[in-house]
Design a protein around this motif. Structure first.
Motif: not given
Length: 161
Positions: A31, A66, A97, A99, A103, A108, A111, A119, A121
């Motif tokens: 990401n 995000d 997205h 998160r 998402t 998903r 994670t 996930r 951060r």
């Protein structure tokens, strides 16, 4: 969904990135953001793409706004920024997205596979998927794409048939 190859991403310049078309190849999914302290990692990601591309590794960037509104531009602006500043040639998804309620299904799944701590951060979380389509490893933003730890993990994923 049973593997990464079950997902499709919207592509940065239109169309889609069908991960099923990459079945059997290791993937590095990151990401990204254009206005982040970690943005220079694009250079390392491009180096990995250039070096390991012949070994079937595919790097995929997933721009996201995000975290700290650090990817505010349109898809066209993101594409221009990545090309002009870092000569990015690896596949890039449309801004998405990673998160929250919206998402991407892929994130998903990542994670779920990696557990709560995997996930994202912040920007530039990196997810290494093996040839079997399963999450092999993940790395936080602080881990440089050019670090020994990442290179060894990538080489293991490439060699694992």
């Amino acid at each position: 969904m049973t593997s990464v190859y079950d997902f499709t991403l919207p592509a940065l310049e239109g169309g889609s990135i069908n991960l099923g078309a990459l079945r059997g190849k290791p993937l590095l999914i990151v990401n990204t953001a254009s206005k982040c302290g970690f943005t220079p990692q694009y250079e390392g990601l491009q180096a990995i793409w250039s070096f390991y591309r012949g070994s079937d590794l595919t790097v995929i960037g997933v721009p996201s706004n995000d975290f700290g509104d650090q990817e505010p531009g349109s898809d066209a602006e993101i594409a221009t920024f990545c090309s002009r500043n870092y000569s990015v040639t690896f596949p890039m998804a449309a801004r998405s997205h990673v998160r929250g309620d919206q998402t991407l299904p892929l994130f998903r799944w990542l994670t779920q596979e990696g557990g709560f701590l995997s996930r994202p951060r912040w920007n530039f979380y990196k997810y290494l998927v093996g040839r079997d389509g399963r999450l092999a490893n993940w790395f936080v933003s602080l881990t440089s794409p050019e670090s020994r730890r990442m290179r060894l993990a990538i080489e293991r994923a490439i060699l694992d048939h």
